[in-house]
Design a protein around this motif. Structure first.
Motif, short mmCIF file in Angstrom:
data_model
loop_
_atom_site.label_atom_id
_atom_site.label_comp_id
_atom_site.label_asym_id
_atom_site.label_seq_id
_atom_site.Cartn_x
_atom_site.Cartn_y
_atom_site.Cartn_z
N LEU A 57 43.23 7.16 -13.41
CA LEU A 57 43.09 8.20 -14.10
C LEU A 57 43.77 8.89 -13.01
CD1 LEU A 57 42.36 8.45 -17.41
CD2 LEU A 57 40.26 9.27 -16.74
N PRO A 58 44.28 10.15 -13.90
CA PRO A 58 45.18 11.15 -13.66
C PRO A 58 44.34 12.19 -13.69
CG PRO A 58 46.70 10.35 -15.18
CD PRO A 58 45.84 10.06 -15.75
N GLY A 59 43.70 12.71 -12.23
CA GLY A 59 43.13 13.94 -12.04
C GLY A 59 41.93 13.65 -11.09
N VAL A 60 42.62 12.32 -10.88
CA VAL A 60 40.48 11.41 -10.31
C VAL A 60 41.06 11.32 -9.01
CG1 VAL A 60 39.48 11.35 -12.52
CG2 VAL A 60 40.83 9.18 -10.48
N GLY A 61 40.83 11.26 -8.39
CA GLY A 61 40.50 11.38 -6.49
C GLY A 61 38.84 10.73 -6.15
N HIS A 62 38.55 10.41 -5.06
CA HIS A 62 37.56 9.83 -3.69
C HIS A 62 37.69 11.39 -2.30
CE1 HIS A 62 33.97 8.92 -2.04
NE2 HIS A 62 34.57 8.34 -0.81
N HIS A 63 36.96 12.15 -2.21
CA HIS A 63 36.88 12.45 -1.92
C HIS A 63 35.33 12.28 -0.22
CE1 HIS A 63 36.37 16.96 0.89
NE2 HIS A 63 38.32 16.81 0.66
N PRO A 64 36.05 11.56 0.59
CA PRO A 64 35.06 10.80 1.12
C PRO A 64 33.64 12.02 1.85
CG PRO A 64 36.50 10.12 2.14
CD PRO A 64 36.96 11.16 0.44
N LEU A 65 34.67 13.20 2.14
CA LEU A 65 33.50 14.06 2.80
C LEU A 65 32.86 15.33 1.75
CD1 LEU A 65 31.89 16.33 5.15
CD2 LEU A 65 34.32 17.57 4.95
N HIS A 66 33.33 15.60 0.52
CA HIS A 66 32.01 16.38 -0.35
C HIS A 66 31.21 14.65 -0.91
CE1 HIS A 66 33.90 19.84 0.48
NE2 HIS A 66 35.48 19.85 -0.38
N ALA A 67 31.84 13.26 -1.02
CA ALA A 67 31.10 12.92 -2.32
C ALA A 67 29.83 12.90 -1.03
CB ALA A 67 31.89 11.41 -1.65
N ARG A 68 29.93 12.80 0.20
CA ARG A 68 28.31 12.50 1.30
C ARG A 68 27.56 14.27 1.23
NH1 ARG A 68 32.30 10.53 4.70
NH2 ARG A 68 32.09 12.28 6.21
N ARG A 69 28.40 15.02 0.76
CA ARG A 69 27.91 16.52 0.92
C ARG A 69 26.80 16.54 -0.26
NH1 ARG A 69 33.08 19.90 3.01
NH2 ARG A 69 32.04 19.75 5.17
N ALA A 70 27.31 16.37 -1.26
CA ALA A 70 26.81 16.26 -3.31
C ALA A 70 25.54 15.25 -3.19
CB ALA A 70 27.96 15.83 -4.39
N TRP A 71 25.81 14.02 -2.46
CA TRP A 71 24.84 13.69 -2.25
C TRP A 71 23.49 14.20 -1.48
CZ3 TRP A 71 22.45 10.20 -5.15
CH2 TRP A 71 21.11 9.64 -4.53
N ARG A 72 23.51 14.75 -0.93
CA ARG A 72 22.84 15.02 0.75
C ARG A 72 22.13 16.11 -0.74
NH1 ARG A 72 26.35 14.56 5.73
NH2 ARG A 72 27.12 17.09 4.58
N ASP A 73 22.96 17.22 -0.86
CA ASP A 73 22.75 17.96 -1.92
C ASP A 73 21.69 17.74 -3.60
OD1 ASP A 73 23.68 20.28 -0.28
OD2 ASP A 73 25.93 20.06 -2.22
N ILE A 74 22.02 16.65 -3.66
CA ILE A 74 20.89 16.09 -4.51
C ILE A 74 19.58 15.81 -3.78
CG2 ILE A 74 20.61 13.94 -5.94
CD1 ILE A 74 23.57 13.94 -6.70
N VAL A 75 19.78 15.04 -3.28
CA VAL A 75 18.71 14.65 -1.98
C VAL A 75 17.64 15.68 -1.89
CG1 VAL A 75 18.05 13.10 0.10
CG2 VAL A 75 19.90 12.74 -1.03
N ALA A 76 17.86 16.98 -1.34
CA ALA A 76 17.42 18.47 -1.18
C ALA A 76 16.45 18.48 -2.53
CB ALA A 76 18.92 18.58 -0.41
N LEU A 77 17.58 18.47 -3.70
CA LEU A 77 17.00 19.12 -4.85
C LEU A 77 15.53 18.43 -4.93
CD1 LEU A 77 20.43 19.76 -6.32
CD2 LEU A 77 18.27 21.76 -5.55
#
Length: 244
Positions: A215-235
């Motif tokens: 789908l146009p406009g979507v794409g994986h960003h491995p570094l930010h994916a890891r950061r977002a998960w760390r942010d969620i776990v911290a929250l």
């Protein structure tokens, strides 16, 4: 932290939105009540990616339910997915019905501490988590990635917990105007809110199997994916800490 060998997983079926939903429940080892987390999936549906998220949270000591939105289906055709999800996102009552049904399953689990439940979600699942908040549900926190939807006028004032949102700076589905509308809604309602914009990331940047061919406009960003998960776990550690 709970050892992964003690985690128990169950497939749970329950009715919602005229469908038979097929969720994934992960239980931590030990005995007694634990804080719990609802995990909402992206528009295509519930897959192993979000099931593993539930398992990972169970390893940390949470009761975790990765809930379903499509009656056990994973949409591989983007147009078919949009045909299903677009009307859902336009109907807060339908989203709330799906969220409440999943929440009832989570609350009915004996290991769940009903006073310590948070809801996180991705895309459509994040929008559902927000609608539970706008419906006044007693949650300890709401986290949404790529699901910065706005609700009906005035209903955000019913949110009773902190709200965290994450989005890619280059997400055409959640552009700056949508981000501004979301934050304005939260601010006007007096919500304790935070927004993290991940620079250079597209829509669904957290998901390892998506690309613009899907789908146009979507794409994986491995570094930010890891950061977002760390942010969620911290929250979650802040909102609903696990105490033995």
């Amino acid at each position: 932290m709970t050892n992964r060998t003690t985690v128990k997983t169950l497939t749970v079926e329950y009715p919602a939105d005229g469908l038979t939903m097929v969720g994934h429940l992960a239980l931590p080892g030990g005995v007694g009540p634990r804080p719990a987390v609802l995990i909402g999936p992206e528009g295509p549906g519930l897959n192993d990616f979000q099931r593993r998220r539930a398992d990972t949270l169970a390893e940390r000591g949470y009761v975790a339910l990765a809930f379903d939105i499509n009656g056990g289906r994973w949409f591989t055709d983007p147009q078919e997915m949009l045909a299903h999800v677009t009307p859902l996102l336009a109907d807060p009552d339908r989203m709330r019905g799906i969220g409440h049904a999943a929440l009832d399953v989570l609350r009915s689990e004996p290991r769940t501490d009903p006073a310590r439940i948070a809801a996180i979600g991705y895309g459509t699942g994040g929008a559902i988590a927000l609608e539970l908040g706008r419906d006044g549900v007693d949650l300890r926190g709401i986290g949404t990635v790529n699901g910065l939807t706005t609700g009906r006028p005035g209903e955000a004032a019913r949110i009773r917990c902190p709200v965290w949102a994450g989005v890619g700076s280059e997400d055409p589905i959640m552009p700056s105007a949508q981000r501004d509308a979301f934050t304005a809604e939260m601010q006007a309602a007096g919500v304790d809110w935070r927004l993290v914009v991940y620079g250079g990331a597209l829509h669904a940047f957290h998901h390892p199997t998506v690309d613009q061919a899907v789908l146009p406009g979507v794409g994986h960003h491995p570094l930010h994916a890891r950061r977002a998960w760390r942010d969620i776990v911290a929250l979650l550690d802040e909102w609903v800490p696990v105490t033995e």
